[in-house]
Motif scaffolding. Structure first.
Motif, PDB file in Angstrom:
ATOM      1  N   GLY A 197     -25.287  28.767  59.219  1.00 50.60           N
ATOM      2  CA  GLY A 197     -24.661  29.997  59.672  1.00 50.60           C
ATOM      3  C   GLY A 197     -23.188  30.010  59.347  1.00 50.60           C
ATOM      4  N   ARG A 198     -22.721  31.148  58.837  1.00 60.89           N
ATOM      5  CA  ARG A 198     -21.299  31.320  58.522  1.00 60.89           C
ATOM      6  C   ARG A 198     -20.513  31.493  59.819  1.00 60.89           C
ATOM      7  NH1 ARG A 198     -18.562  33.760  53.914  1.00 60.89           N
ATOM      8  NH2 ARG A 198     -20.570  34.424  53.102  1.00 60.89           N
ATOM      9  N   VAL A 199     -19.383  30.826  59.915  1.00 60.43           N
ATOM     10  CA  VAL A 199     -18.520  30.951  61.083  1.00 60.43           C
ATOM     11  C   VAL A 199     -17.679  32.217  60.916  1.00 60.43           C
ATOM     12  CG1 VAL A 199     -16.667  29.897  62.436  1.00 60.43           C
ATOM     13  CG2 VAL A 199     -18.426  28.445  61.368  1.00 60.43           C
ATOM     14  N   ASP A 201     -13.462  30.277  56.852  1.00 61.56           N
ATOM     15  CA  ASP A 201     -14.179  29.878  55.638  1.00 61.56           C
ATOM     16  C   ASP A 201     -14.961  28.596  55.909  1.00 61.56           C
ATOM     17  OD1 ASP A 201     -13.305  32.057  54.204  1.00 61.56           O
ATOM     18  OD2 ASP A 201     -11.598  31.005  53.328  1.00 61.56           O
ATOM     19  N   LEU A 202     -15.855  28.676  56.891  1.00 64.67           N
ATOM     20  CA  LEU A 202     -16.646  27.536  57.345  1.00 64.67           C
ATOM     21  C   LEU A 202     -18.085  27.970  57.584  1.00 64.67           C
ATOM     22  CD1 LEU A 202     -14.218  26.254  60.144  1.00 64.67           C
ATOM     23  CD2 LEU A 202     -14.488  25.256  57.856  1.00 64.67           C
ATOM     24  N   ASP A 242     -16.814  23.327  54.871  1.00 66.22           N
ATOM     25  CA  ASP A 242     -16.041  24.435  54.320  1.00 66.22           C
ATOM     26  C   ASP A 242     -16.877  25.111  53.230  1.00 66.22           C
ATOM     27  OD1 ASP A 242     -15.736  22.964  51.906  1.00 66.22           O
ATOM     28  OD2 ASP A 242     -13.705  22.321  52.426  1.00 66.22           O
ATOM     29  N   LEU A 243     -16.369  26.186  52.647  1.00 63.07           N
ATOM     30  CA  LEU A 243     -17.160  26.938  51.675  1.00 63.07           C
ATOM     31  C   LEU A 243     -17.298  26.243  50.328  1.00 63.07           C
ATOM     32  CD1 LEU A 243     -16.284  30.670  52.410  1.00 63.07           C
ATOM     33  CD2 LEU A 243     -18.034  29.190  53.412  1.00 63.07           C
ATOM     34  N   VAL A 284     -16.285  19.107  57.311  1.00 64.56           N
ATOM     35  CA  VAL A 284     -15.068  19.361  58.066  1.00 64.56           C
ATOM     36  C   VAL A 284     -15.168  18.717  59.449  1.00 64.56           C
ATOM     37  CG1 VAL A 284     -13.693  21.188  59.167  1.00 64.56           C
ATOM     38  CG2 VAL A 284     -14.578  21.509  56.850  1.00 64.56           C
ATOM     39  N   ASP A 285     -16.372  18.747  60.029  1.00 63.01           N
ATOM     40  CA  ASP A 285     -16.556  18.179  61.354  1.00 63.01           C
ATOM     41  C   ASP A 285     -17.987  17.707  61.510  1.00 63.01           C
ATOM     42  OD1 ASP A 285     -15.513  17.637  64.075  1.00 63.01           O
ATOM     43  OD2 ASP A 285     -17.076  19.054  64.646  1.00 63.01           O
ATOM     44  N   GLY A 286     -18.136  16.531  62.080  1.00 57.78           N
ATOM     45  CA  GLY A 286     -19.449  15.956  62.329  1.00 57.78           C
ATOM     46  C   GLY A 286     -19.487  14.515  61.875  1.00 57.78           C
ATOM     47  N   GLU A 287     -20.403  13.777  62.456  1.00 54.33           N
ATOM     48  CA  GLU A 287     -20.517  12.355  62.145  1.00 54.33           C
ATOM     49  C   GLU A 287     -21.591  12.049  61.106  1.00 54.33           C
ATOM     50  OE1 GLU A 287     -18.334  10.153  63.310  1.00 54.33           O
ATOM     51  OE2 GLU A 287     -17.376  11.875  64.260  1.00 54.33           O
ATOM     52  N   LEU A 288     -22.442  13.027  60.804  1.00 48.78           N
ATOM     53  CA  LEU A 288     -23.557  12.807  59.896  1.00 48.78           C
ATOM     54  C   LEU A 288     -23.310  13.509  58.562  1.00 48.78           C
ATOM     55  CD1 LEU A 288     -26.335  13.433  62.555  1.00 48.78           C
ATOM     56  CD2 LEU A 288     -25.562  11.212  61.677  1.00 48.78           C
ATOM     57  N   ALA A 289     -24.033  13.088  57.546  1.00 53.76           N
ATOM     58  CA  ALA A 289     -23.921  13.721  56.233  1.00 53.76           C
ATOM     59  C   ALA A 289     -24.583  15.098  56.268  1.00 53.76           C
ATOM     60  CB  ALA A 289     -24.594  12.850  55.176  1.00 53.76           C
TER      61      ALA A 289
END
Length: 168
Positions: free
Chosen positions: A46-48, A52-53, A75-76, A81-86
């Motif tokens: 889902g687009r934030v 541009d995330l 990011d696009l 940008v955020d999170g611990e997993l790939a």
């Protein structure tokens, strides 16, 4: 990569990210509920709004193990940008769609039996019901085959939908 979205974006965007993580997590459960995916295949992003995330399922995580906190933010360009997993192996494809179709607010990638069968035939799904005409505006086009792992699927989606009435 940051440990908190709020440290890299404004608080209003951080709130949107949190809400979108919850929504996208719930939507993954619906994919399983309706038999649209198997194992860890397929995903929702889902687009934030206002940034541009986008958020997307992490790679290789079982649907049973997903939580809003495990959903990652990219990011696009598809960079984490955020999170611990790939991020998902489909991240580059989703990012390509978001960059080239600004009106798109979300991408759903399934492996449903019927959609997969039509895709294997390489034929558009004909518009045979009024409900299909209402929702899709006509036949549902089928894009080209592409391998995962880069933006080829996204390129196929954008090229297929270019000038077409269907959002699918």
């Amino acid at each position: 990569m940051t440990s908190s979205v709020s440290s890299s974006v404004t608080s209003s965007v951080a709130g949107a990210v949190a809400a979108l993580r919850e929504s996208v997590c719930r939507l993954h459960a619906e994919l399983v509920r309706y038999g649209l995916v198997a194992w860890t295949a397929g995903n929702v992003s889902g687009r934030v709004p206002g940034a541009d995330l986008f958020v997307i399922k992490p790679s290789g995580v079982s649907y049973d193990d997903l939580s809003p906190e495990s959903i990652v933010v990219c990011d696009l360009d598809g960079a984490l940008v955020d999170g611990e997993l790939a991020p998902s192996s489909d991240t580059a494809a989703h990012a390509y769609v978001y960059r080239h179709l600004p009106q798109v607010g979300g991408v759903v990638h399934t492996h449903s039996t019927y959609a997969s069968a039509w895709a294997a035939r390489g034929e558009a799904i004909p518009c045979v019901l009024t409900a299909m005409a209402d929702e899709f505006g006509g036949p549902i086009p089928v894009g080209p085959f592409a391998l995962i792992g880069n933006d080829d699927i996204g390129r196929g989606i954008v090229a297929t939908l270019d000038g077409h009435r269907s959002p699918a």
